[in-house]
Design an enzyme around this catalytic site. Structure first.
Site, PDB file in Angstrom:
ATOM      1  N   SER A 256       3.164   5.209 -31.015  1.00 52.14           N
ATOM      2  CA  SER A 256       4.359   4.860 -30.252  1.00 52.14           C
ATOM      3  C   SER A 256       5.324   4.022 -31.084  1.00 52.14           C
ATOM      4  O   SER A 256       4.913   3.230 -31.927  1.00 52.14           O
ATOM      5  CB  SER A 256       3.958   4.082 -28.999  1.00 52.14           C
ATOM      6  OG  SER A 256       5.076   3.497 -28.380  1.00 52.14           O
ATOM      7  N   LYS A 257       6.596   4.207 -30.818  1.00 53.60           N
ATOM      8  CA  LYS A 257       7.601   3.357 -31.461  1.00 53.60           C
ATOM      9  C   LYS A 257       7.409   1.898 -31.079  1.00 53.60           C
ATOM     10  O   LYS A 257       7.824   0.991 -31.803  1.00 53.60           O
ATOM     11  CB  LYS A 257       9.009   3.795 -31.041  1.00 53.60           C
ATOM     12  CG  LYS A 257       9.391   5.203 -31.479  1.00 53.60           C
ATOM     13  CD  LYS A 257      10.756   5.582 -30.934  1.00 53.60           C
ATOM     14  CE  LYS A 257      11.109   7.019 -31.288  1.00 53.60           C
ATOM     15  NZ  LYS A 257      12.420   7.418 -30.720  1.00 53.60           N
ATOM     16  N   ARG A 258       6.773   1.687 -29.932  1.00 51.56           N
ATOM     17  CA  ARG A 258       6.562   0.313 -29.436  1.00 51.56           C
ATOM     18  C   ARG A 258       5.254  -0.288 -29.911  1.00 51.56           C
ATOM     19  O   ARG A 258       4.968  -1.446 -29.620  1.00 51.56           O
ATOM     20  CB  ARG A 258       6.646   0.311 -27.897  1.00 51.56           C
ATOM     21  CG  ARG A 258       8.058   0.529 -27.374  1.00 51.56           C
ATOM     22  CD  ARG A 258       8.101   0.715 -25.885  1.00 51.56           C
ATOM     23  NE  ARG A 258       7.513   1.982 -25.480  1.00 51.56           N
ATOM     24  CZ  ARG A 258       8.155   3.154 -25.544  1.00 51.56           C
ATOM     25  NH1 ARG A 258       9.387   3.202 -25.992  1.00 51.56           N
ATOM     26  NH2 ARG A 258       7.569   4.266 -25.145  1.00 51.56           N
TER      27      ARG A 258
END
Length: 488
Positions: A256-258
């Site tokens: 995930s980008k997060r």
């Protein structure tokens, strides 16, 4: 110089992440390896999500990593402007040409109407657009307008398979009818990514499009747009595509980008060297050879080819990342490493604006010692800290618990006695301590020197003990040993 032209075209939303940087690195690397041009373009037409802060973070990240571009919003170029928000007139002109040429058409159907038609025909109502508006008559369009409807613009998908050669995956085929006619402009006339991205690539003469595997479903749409632009005389030839493999976590799930590990700027803040970060990111889908993972940026640029990228998912391996970054830390010239450390040492309050002669001497000796034990500048500062804090050192609580027990008091008493009258050199310190603790007390080296190391450095892990004590000097070293002994 070759005619190869690649591009990197992020949207300025959020913080730069590893996947984004990998796309940029591979696009940049391919252009540089081929002696071509690398274009940096900003896709900023989503006013609700795009921010100037994110744009500045992108510039900061790419500058830190040393990736440069030949054309871009900050330096201009022959196909300026390089921000989509400044190219709206260009898109409006292209939309008109597509509409006039029959490549695009006005579509008035609502989502509810599309679902109702699917349902009436016994199809899944969630199938998506059904191409209903392709052949509306002028009278039907006028009737819709009379109701107050405003049309979106859709591209006509062909009735045959769409086939292209991918640099990573070979031949990719999309069956006819698998992709419905798609929207290229909203009802208010504003263009969508499905138009702006391929149009910019075409007008900027990009011939290698590097994208993530997750964008493959949209590639047939890009190809249809390119073919229309070629027929309209706005593009020369279709580009080659390279769809990069997914970056996955330890569970095999798309990273995930997060995910905190994906945040590129955290690595800069932690003091990882950019050469190490670039090296590791380059291994996410590509290898320079079968028997080594560590290489310089220059080696990468001379060897990289998008056609050598593997299609299998690339797993983000934290241990491998740290190992590669540590290797680059060790490879760095100590003088350069010292230069990089100075601002951090100042910020930590360990030295003044400029190091004194004594401090410079400590750094000359200590930096080569700590770089063998660190992966980052932040780790090096912490490992050097005890050399700049005078007679009193803060002893780490966990280190004290692990080390200051059993016969630690006797170890420190014997050390103080053995060191009191010796010549203060690395060899002299080692000889005296070994004679007193290993030979005299019969202790194993690890148990013998642990309390001394913690008393001197405050931690169980430090640069080599004897060299550190020589650097600190006899007075400081003895004061620290006595202070530690007094706590037991």
């Amino acid at each position: 110089m070759s005619n190869t032209r690649t591009r990197f075209c992020p949207s300025p939303t959020g913080t730069p992440h590893v996947g984004l940087v990998r796309t940029c690195l591979f696009s940049w690397g391919y252009a540089r390896a081929k002696g071509g041009s690398f274009v940096f373009r900003i896709e900023d037409t989503d006013a609700a999500r795009d921010t100037e802060e994110s744009y500045e973070q992108l510039l900061e990240a790419l500058s830190w990593l040393g990736m440069t571009w030949d054309e871009g919003p900050d330096i201009g170029g022959p196909y300026a402007p390089y921000r989509q928000s400044q190219r709206l007139d260009i898109y409006a002109d292209v939309l008109k040409r597509l509409l006039d040429g029959g490549y695009a058409y006005e579509a008035f159907s609502t989502n509810e109407e599309v679902e109702a038609r699917h349902k009436a025909a016994g199809r899944d109502p969630k199938l998506g657009y059904d191409n209903f508006d392709r052949d509306l008559t002028e009278e039907q369009k006028a009737a819709f307008r009379a109701e107050g409807r405003k049309p979106v613009l859709r591209m006509r998908m062909p009735d045959e398979d769409i086939v292209f050669q991918d640099a990573v995956r070979g031949e990719v085929r999309t069956p006819a009818g698998a992709v419905p006619d798609y929207v290229v402009a909203r009802a208010d006339g504003s263009p969508l990514y499905t138009l702006t991205n391929p149009v910019d690539d075409a007008l900027m003469k990009v011939d290698m499009v590097t994208r993530g595997e997750d964008l493959m479903p949209s590639t047939p749409r890009q190809i249809v747009m390119w073919r229309a632009l070629i027929e309209l005389g706005l593009a020369d030839a279709e580009p080659e595509y390279a769809h990069l493999p997914l970056i996955v976590d330890e569970r095999g799930k798309k990273m995930s980008k997060r995910d905190p590990r994906s945040n590129l700027l955290q690595y800069k803040e932690a003091g990882y060297l950019p050469e190490g970060v670039l090296n590791y990111v380059a291994t996410l889908g590509w290898s320079i050879s079968g028997d080594r993972d560590t290489f310089t940026v220059a080696e990468f640029l001379s060897a990289f080819d998008l056609h050598d990228v593997k299609s299998n998912p690339a797993r983000f391996d934290e241990k491998k990342f740290d190992a590669i970054c540590a290797e680059h830390f060790r490879m760095t010239d100590p003088a350069e490493l010292t230069r990089l450390l100075l601002p951090r040492l100042r910020d930590a309050g360990l030295i003044g604006d400029a190091p004194t002669a004594a401090e410079a001497h400590v750094l000359d000796v200590a930096v080569p010692l700590v770089q063998e034990r660190c992966s980052t500048l932040a780790q090096a500062v912490e490992m050097l800290r005890f050399l700049f804090c005078g007679t009193e050192v803060a002893i780490d609580e966990d280190s004290a618990k692990k080390t200051f027990k059993d016969d630690a008091a006797q170890v420190l008493d014997a050390s103080i006695a053995a060191l009191d009258g010796i010549e203060w050199t690395t060899a002299g310190i080692e000889e005296a301590l070994r004679a007193a603790l290993v030979d005299g007390m019969g202790l194993k080296p690890r148990k013998a020197f642990g309390p001394v190391r913690v008393a001197i450095s405050g931690k169980t892990v430090s640069p080599p003990l004897y060299e550190s004590m020589e650097l600190l000097g006899k007075d400081v070293s003895m004061a620290r040993l006595r202070a530690a002994r007094a706590t037991l």
